[in-house]
Structure formats: structure tokens, C-alpha cells
Design a protein around this motif. Sequence first.
Motif, PDB file in Angstrom:
ATOM      1  N   LEU A 147       0.828  -1.203   0.000  1.00  0.00           N
ATOM      2  CA  LEU A 147       0.000   0.000   0.000  1.00  0.00           C
ATOM      3  C   LEU A 147       0.862   1.252   0.000  1.00  0.00           C
ATOM      4  N   ALA A 148       1.968   1.234   0.727  1.00  0.00           N
ATOM      5  CA  ALA A 148       2.858   2.396   0.755  1.00  0.00           C
ATOM      6  C   ALA A 148       3.436   2.663  -0.631  1.00  0.00           C
ATOM      7  N   ARG A 149       3.860   1.608  -1.315  1.00  0.00           N
ATOM      8  CA  ARG A 149       4.441   1.792  -2.646  1.00  0.00           C
ATOM      9  C   ARG A 149       3.390   2.291  -3.638  1.00  0.00           C
ATOM     10  N   LEU A 150       2.213   1.658  -3.648  1.00  0.00           N
ATOM     11  CA  LEU A 150       1.177   2.069  -4.595  1.00  0.00           C
ATOM     12  C   LEU A 150       0.670   3.471  -4.306  1.00  0.00           C
ATOM     13  N   THR A 151       0.559   3.826  -3.027  1.00  0.00           N
ATOM     14  CA  THR A 151       0.089   5.168  -2.673  1.00  0.00           C
ATOM     15  C   THR A 151       1.116   6.215  -3.084  1.00  0.00           C
ATOM     16  N   ALA A 152       2.398   5.925  -2.874  1.00  0.00           N
ATOM     17  CA  ALA A 152       3.439   6.850  -3.317  1.00  0.00           C
ATOM     18  C   ALA A 152       3.435   6.986  -4.833  1.00  0.00           C
ATOM     19  N   ASP A 153       3.258   5.861  -5.542  1.00  0.00           N
ATOM     20  CA  ASP A 153       3.148   5.928  -7.007  1.00  0.00           C
ATOM     21  C   ASP A 153       1.962   6.794  -7.418  1.00  0.00           C
ATOM     22  N   ARG A 154       0.849   6.613  -6.710  1.00  0.00           N
ATOM     23  CA  ARG A 154      -0.362   7.363  -7.063  1.00  0.00           C
ATOM     24  C   ARG A 154      -0.179   8.843  -6.810  1.00  0.00           C
ATOM     25  N   PHE A 155       0.469   9.180  -5.703  1.00  0.00           N
ATOM     26  CA  PHE A 155       0.787  10.580  -5.431  1.00  0.00           C
ATOM     27  C   PHE A 155       1.570  11.173  -6.593  1.00  0.00           C
ATOM     28  N   GLU A 156       2.624  10.467  -6.994  1.00  0.00           N
ATOM     29  CA  GLU A 156       3.487  10.984  -8.049  1.00  0.00           C
ATOM     30  C   GLU A 156       2.755  11.066  -9.380  1.00  0.00           C
ATOM     31  N   MET A 157       1.904  10.079  -9.674  1.00  0.00           N
ATOM     32  CA  MET A 157       1.146  10.109 -10.919  1.00  0.00           C
ATOM     33  C   MET A 157       0.159  11.273 -10.947  1.00  0.00           C
ATOM     34  N   LEU A 158      -0.499  11.523  -9.840  1.00  0.00           N
ATOM     35  CA  LEU A 158      -1.451  12.635  -9.788  1.00  0.00           C
ATOM     36  C   LEU A 158      -0.757  13.966  -9.989  1.00  0.00           C
ATOM     37  N   LEU A 159       0.408  14.131  -9.382  1.00  0.00           N
ATOM     38  CA  LEU A 159       1.159  15.379  -9.559  1.00  0.00           C
ATOM     39  C   LEU A 159       1.633  15.526 -11.003  1.00  0.00           C
ATOM     40  N   ALA A 160       2.068  14.424 -11.613  1.00  0.00           N
ATOM     41  CA  ALA A 160       2.502  14.480 -13.007  1.00  0.00           C
ATOM     42  C   ALA A 160       1.325  14.799 -13.930  1.00  0.00           C
ATOM     43  N   GLN A 161       0.160  14.202 -13.667  1.00  0.00           N
ATOM     44  CA  GLN A 161      -1.008  14.489 -14.491  1.00  0.00           C
ATOM     45  C   GLN A 161      -1.440  15.940 -14.358  1.00  0.00           C
ATOM     46  N   ARG A 162      -1.371  16.492 -13.154  1.00  0.00           N
ATOM     47  CA  ARG A 162      -1.722  17.902 -12.985  1.00  0.00           C
ATOM     48  C   ARG A 162      -0.786  18.777 -13.800  1.00  0.00           C
ATOM     49  N   LEU A 163       0.489  18.436 -13.813  1.00  0.00           N
ATOM     50  CA  LEU A 163       1.463  19.195 -14.591  1.00  0.00           C
ATOM     51  C   LEU A 163       1.137  19.135 -16.076  1.00  0.00           C
ATOM     52  N   ILE A 164       0.739  17.958 -16.561  1.00  0.00           N
ATOM     53  CA  ILE A 164       0.467  17.785 -17.987  1.00  0.00           C
ATOM     54  C   ILE A 164      -0.841  18.457 -18.390  1.00  0.00           C
ATOM     55  N   LEU A 165      -1.877  18.316 -17.557  1.00  0.00           N
ATOM     56  CA  LEU A 165      -3.173  18.924 -17.900  1.00  0.00           C
ATOM     57  C   LEU A 165      -3.073  20.437 -18.007  1.00  0.00           C
ATOM     58  N   SER A 166      -2.210  21.042 -17.214  1.00  0.00           N
ATOM     59  CA  SER A 166      -2.094  22.503 -17.251  1.00  0.00           C
ATOM     60  C   SER A 166      -1.568  23.001 -18.593  1.00  0.00           C
ATOM     61  N   ASP A 167      -0.869  22.133 -19.356  1.00  0.00           N
ATOM     62  CA  ASP A 167      -0.315  22.547 -20.649  1.00  0.00           C
ATOM     63  C   ASP A 167      -1.252  22.272 -21.817  1.00  0.00           C
ATOM     64  N   LEU A 168      -2.370  21.574 -21.583  1.00  0.00           N
ATOM     65  CA  LEU A 168      -3.239  21.183 -22.686  1.00  0.00           C
ATOM     66  C   LEU A 168      -4.163  22.302 -23.155  1.00  0.00           C
ATOM     67  N   HIS A 169      -4.400  23.296 -22.313  1.00  0.00           N
ATOM     68  CA  HIS A 169      -5.275  24.394 -22.739  1.00  0.00           C
ATOM     69  C   HIS A 169      -4.682  25.142 -23.935  1.00  0.00           C
ATOM     70  N   SER A 170      -3.371  25.324 -23.925  1.00  0.00           N
ATOM     71  CA  SER A 170      -2.746  26.017 -25.057  1.00  0.00           C
ATOM     72  C   SER A 170      -2.857  25.197 -26.335  1.00  0.00           C
ATOM     73  N   PHE A 171      -2.830  23.864 -26.232  1.00  0.00           N
ATOM     74  CA  PHE A 171      -3.001  23.022 -27.418  1.00  0.00           C
ATOM     75  C   PHE A 171      -4.408  23.197 -27.998  1.00  0.00           C
ATOM     76  N   ILE A 172      -5.400  23.320 -27.125  1.00  0.00           N
ATOM     77  CA  ILE A 172      -6.771  23.532 -27.614  1.00  0.00           C
ATOM     78  C   ILE A 172      -6.864  24.849 -28.377  1.00  0.00           C
ATOM     79  N   ASP A 173      -6.278  25.905 -27.819  1.00  0.00           N
ATOM     80  CA  ASP A 173      -6.370  27.221 -28.452  1.00  0.00           C
ATOM     81  C   ASP A 173      -5.558  27.301 -29.740  1.00  0.00           C
ATOM     82  N   ASN A 174      -4.375  26.688 -29.746  1.00  0.00           N
ATOM     83  CA  ASN A 174      -3.476  26.847 -30.891  1.00  0.00           C
ATOM     84  C   ASN A 174      -3.758  25.866 -32.026  1.00  0.00           C
ATOM     85  N   ARG A 175      -4.300  24.695 -31.719  1.00  0.00           N
ATOM     86  CA  ARG A 175      -4.452  23.681 -32.751  1.00  0.00           C
ATOM     87  C   ARG A 175      -5.919  23.287 -33.001  1.00  0.00           C
TER      88      ARG A 175
END
Length: 846
Positions: A572-600
Motif C-alpha cells: 500500500l505504501a508503494r502504490l500510494t506513493a506511485d499514485r501521489f506521483e502520478m497525480l502530480l505528473a497528471q496535474r502538470l500535464i493537464l495545465s499545458d493542454l489548454h494552449s493546445f486547444i487554443d493553438n491547434r
Amino acid sequence: MDIVVITSILAGLFLVIGLAEPLAARMRLPFSVILAVVGILIGGGAAFFWSTNLTDALNPIALAILNLPIRSNVFLYVFLPTLLFQVTLGMNLRRMLDDWVPILVLAVVAVIVATFFVGYALFYVSGLPLAACLLVGAIVSTTDPSAVVSIFRSIAAPKRLSRIIEGESLMNDAAAIALFGLFMGYVMAGVPDPSLEGAVLRFPMLMVGGALVGIAIARVAVWVMALVARFELALISISVSLPYISYIVAEQIVGVSGVIAVLGAGLTLNLMGPGRLPPQSWTSLRDVWDLLAHWSGALIFILAALLIPRLLDGLNVADLGLIAVVTLAAIAARVVILFGLLPVLTRLRLSPRVDRPYRVAILWGGLRGAVTLALALAVTESFRVPDEVKHLVGILATGFTLFTLMVQGTTLRWVIKRLGLDKLGPLDAALSQQVVAVALQQVREDMASVAEQYGLTRDTVRGEAKKFAERLDSAVTSAEASEEILDRDRVTLGLIALAGAERDLILERFRERAVSSRLADRILSHADRLIESTRNGGRLGYLRGARASVAGGTNLRAALFLHNRLRVSRPLARLTADRFEMLLAQRLILSDLHSFIDNRIRRIHGRRVADLLHDLLDRRTEELEQTLDGQRLQYPGYAEQLERRFIRRTALRFEEGEYTSMREDGLIGSELYQTLIQDIGQRRAMAEQRPKLDLRPRKTELIRQSPLFADLDDASIRRLARALITRYTADGDRIIRRDSKARSVFFIASGAVEMDLPGGPKRLGRGEMFGQIAILLKSPRRAEVRAIAPTTLLILDEARFMRLLRRSPRLQQGVRDSASARGIDPSQLFDGLDAPKPKSASSAPA
């Protein structure tokens, strides 16, 4: 044989391999067909030159080719492990697991069905013993769908369908070789009618035993590779030894399937390697294996084709009839699987829907190749196999292989064209016209600025501009005349493009080391699922896929069970840490997608679609933030540690980029540059280490954050913390069953639950409680409660809850509010309950 002759022949073979691929592309034929034809020509030519007196000068070369030490063990022990191992490294295993049912059906079940179809059909017409006929069936049952896979990719077939075919190509060789070994043993032992019961029992043992051997050896190899991770060439060298050690240990020492052992080793390295080996080393390792597999695949095909004239020696008319029987039986077996069993699995929702044209393409694309010839060669080499069986096995396997290569292989593209699989659908065709028009409009604007920037003459610009304008006008006219795209379809296409851009951003962030190699493959798998879910379900499919990427999944449920019931916390500790990191990475990626919508996307699909995509993206971001907030509440401070780690890694990347720029500009020398880069490497190794997650619940902090316990003093909170039991639940877990006996009260520390009440569902969130009504009314549970998000619960037994309720006016008010919300008279709940005592330092729940 002289080493110079062998070296010359090998050099010639590599030259042939280098020229065969462009020739296959030019002739629009599968690469394997070209190699087979070249091999037959070389083998037949050598036999002709040796037998005639007209070309005595070429006799040394012809004799060298005819005497090449080509044996079945060369194919099975040298080339086959390389091919299978490389396929496993290139697989997206997590996506393959999504489709394990159709893959196993097309591979294992189809191989078994084909073996028995061919075996019994041959048994009734040939007069051979049943064991020999089943041996022929096992030899010809393995398909080589690499040709149809490459063609499917060239015609942009659905990715899921291509992935199923790739999975089949991986598994069917293993199943066929395991069956071959089984029936070969019966033939060599002189058993004419084998016991099918014994075969059924032994076959799974060969498969499972081989898998366990491969997994065990691969885990040791990954551990050794991690120790030498700084030495890239050493790491790659160890990986080269892995499939051969696995194959030999399984076959010669343990006595199980070596092919399955190689698959188990490759899949284990595929899963463990990205998280334990440096990203650059992992990329280099896969590049080396791609080259080795290309050489091995070409050599095994061309060398096997050299043997075809020898294996067909003594062919007669009766043999042609038996080849026809084998061919018809093999095709009939594949028809039963593709048009009988596969649709049943689709109706049971165990397999994706495969349209009839694709099933016809898969049927006709089931080519046989080098593995079939190698197995036939192994039979002809065995002195324990009767001569009649050797003769027929060699002729039947070779004749059937030639039919699939020369008839099916050469007509496969024609069949696909006749099926209409090489054309765009109406929606894609209409979209392509609009995309071309938008692209050409942008090109015209860019070229105008280029002409002005470089001061090109007006006559030159005018002449080219006229040609370009004609093409642009034609594209605009075609776009206007094309089939109108509905708004719903535009949204779907826009979401598919958005999901594709998300996947590209993940790869880009991985190259920038913003996303760790440990999780990059898993996040990419989520992105691939999102693309396919959107293709199949449109907007709703996109939202389902997005929620699935945030949810914990079955692995998290298993880890929660181990933690809650058995107190085993490491998974559970390993999976929860993975999930934490995945959620933070997804937040980082989603923040850049708005410009793709506007530009493309806005330029192709318009403002309305772009605004809708912005709203959907905002909804995803909001759900992700809510999940992250729940995780932060459960494990305060851990998200901050991960964010600090991300900042350190980003700073190191920028610093490395500055040093590289200085080196390229000549401001620093190579020695100083290497010193600086080594220092960064040491600091990066420290920064890559993920902080450990402490799963011990911070019950005191969780109690203080709940408004229900706001009137408790510090001593009461500490005692209550000792009495409360923490329970973690995953999304969808059932917490309370309807009509069960009420024994505990649940306080929601983080997450959310849904109560299935008689009057309709009701959702509760952080700071609320449930289960208290049934205890106070002394009745069974009236509602079923499920978690609708990863949730942390604080559980208090009935006796302690009643004592706490007597002492806490705030908790009593919370009970009254929840009762009123459910239409229950609060006075019924407090009959006989003592009035709350004055608050003091000593008051606390027992």
C-alpha cells in the motif's frame, strides 16, 4: 569449412538482408515473402550449380552453401530466443493485459484447435499414426502474423486490433512449440495413439513451469543490472545473456518450456526495467535488441528457406493432395475461431468487437514461416522418428508454408484493398479535407512572411504563389463539398486529438525528467486507454477514461486488503506513493493542454468545440485536485516533498542544459564539461530517490480537522485518537451492507461515500459521519454505503460512540442535522440519552 568461406557467406547474407527490405517496400510485399523467395533461389541455385558440369567454377561456393551447418537447434537455441525476447521488450504489457482474453483465444486456443483439426483430418486420409498426424498439426498451427501486423499499421487499423495480433504473434509460437515437444515425445517413443488426457495434464505444467523459471532468472538479472547501472555496455551485455540462460535452464535442467521461459523473462524485464535502470540505458538496450531481432528474424527466414528444396525432395502427386488437406483443415480451424468463438466473446464483453473485414484480413494473413520450417527440420533430423514420418512431415510442413507465403502473402494487400480497409471512413475523409485547408492557409501566411524577410523577387514569388493558390482553392472547395461533420463527431475528434497531445506531453516530460521512468510507462498506458475509450464512447468515453486514470484500480484494492486485514503495509505504501506521483505528473500535464486547444484544435473544429474541450479539461483538473486534496489530507506533507523533488530535478536539468550550451559555444573545454556533468549525475542520483511514505495514520490531526470534534479539548482528542480505528477504502468498495447489524459509527476523514437510501442516493464527504442512526434507533442498517472515491474512515465502536455523544454537544448537533436531512425526527434518537456534562479537562470518551 574454411572460416573465410563462412565469413563470406555471412557477409553475403547480410547484404541480401539489407537489399531485401527496400525491395519488399517497392514491390509492396511482406518482407518475409521476399526473404523466402531469395532463400529458395539461393538454395535451389546452389543445388543446380553443384549438379551440373557447366558451372564447375562455382562448385566451391555451391558446396559451401549446401553444407552450411543449418540444424534445427540453431533456429531454436540461437535465433528464436532473440526474436521472442525482443517482442516482449517492445510490448505495452499493461495494455496487452486489457485484452488477454482475445489474445489467448487467438494464440493458445487457436493453436490447439488447429493442431487437432489438421491432425485428425490428416489421420483419416493418410494412414499415418495419430501421434504423427497431431505432430504435423502442431508444426503448422503456429502463425507468423508479422506481415499482417505491418500492413495493419500501414492502413491505420485500430490500435487495439493491431495489439491483439501482436499478442498472438508472441504467444502462438510458445503454444505450438510446447505442443510440438509433447507429440514429438510420443512419436519418438513409438506411441501411435497418444493419451489425450496425459497431454492435457502435461501441457499446462510445461507452460507454468517455463513462466516461473523465466520470471525467477529475470528478477536476478534485473538486480545485477541495477548494480552495474552506471556501465551501459555492461548492462546491455547482461540483457543479451538473459533469454539464452532462461531457455537453456528451462529446457535442459528443469524440463519445461524454454520458449515460455524466454517470454516470462522478457515480460519481467519489461515491467521492472524502466523503474530500476537509467532511462538512457533502457532506451539504448531496446535499440540494441531491435537490431538483434531484425538480424535474427531475417537470418532465420532466409536460412530456413535455403532448406526448402531439400525438404521437398521426393514430392509426388499424392503428397500434393495431403498438402491440400492440411491447408483446408488449418484454414477451417482459423475460421471456427475468428467467425465462431470470437463473436461469442464479443457478446460476453470479453473481447473488443472485430468487424468482419478485419477478421477476413486476419484469416488470410495467418502466414506460416521460419518456426514451422525449423520444427519440421527437427523431425527430419531425429533418428528415432520413422523414415516415412520424416518424409511426410518435411513435405507437408514445407508445402503448406510455401502456400501461405506465395499465395496468401502475395495477395494479402489485394485482399485488404478489396475489403476496403485501405480507405478512410466518411468522417475521417471529411475531416482530412478541412485539415488540409487549414494547414495550407497557415503555410500561405508563413511563406508570405518568408518572402518578405529574404527579399525575394516579385516574379518568383508571384509564380509560386499562383500554383499554391490553386491548390489552396481546390482544398477549400473539397472541404466545403465534403460530408458535413456533426458537432458531436467534432467533439469526439477533438477529444481524440487532445488525448493524443496528452500522450505526447508525457513523452516530452519523460525526456525532460519531469516524469520519472518508474511511472512513465504506466502514465502512457492511461493515455492510450483514454484515446481508445474516447474513440469508442465519445465524450462519455473520455470522461470514463479520465476517471479511470485517477482511480486506484485492482492493485490498490488488494493492497488495501493486505493493510486493513493483515497489517502488511509495504504494497500500500508503494502504490500510494506511485499514485501521489502520478497525480502530480497528471496535474502538470493537464495545465499545458489548454494552449493546445487554443493553438491547434480551435483552428480545425471551431470555437464551440474548443470551449467545450476547455470545460471538460477543467472538469478533469477539478476532479484530480479533489483527489489530490484527499491524498494530502491522508498524508500531510508528502505532496510537498514530491514537489520539492520535482523542483530539484528540474533545476538540475536546466543546469545541465547551460553547461551543454557553454560547451557547444566553446566557452568551456571537454574536461571541465565532463567534470561538471559527472557532478550533476551524482546530484541527480540523489534527487531521483523518492521520499518514503509513512502510512501511520495521523489520527490526531484528522480529528482536529473535523468540525464534529471541535468542542473536545486536547486530552480528549488524544484519548479519542487511541480509540478510533483507521480504515482505507478504494473507489467502489462497499463499506456497509443493507440489513447488517449496527456495531460502529464511521467518520469521513477524507474522500466521499454514497448512501443508497430508500428515498434515493445521498452523498457524504469529509467531516461527515454515517452509521449512527441505526445505532441510536437500535435497528438494522437501512442503507448500503459505498466509497465513491479513495476514502479514509475513522471507526468508533458503539459503546465509545455513546459515551462520546453524551459529552459532546457539537456531535449531538451533527447527529440531529443528519437525521433531519433524512426525514427522521431527531427527538427519537435521543430518548434516554443523558444530557451532556459540562466540558472539562478530564472529560473524554472511554
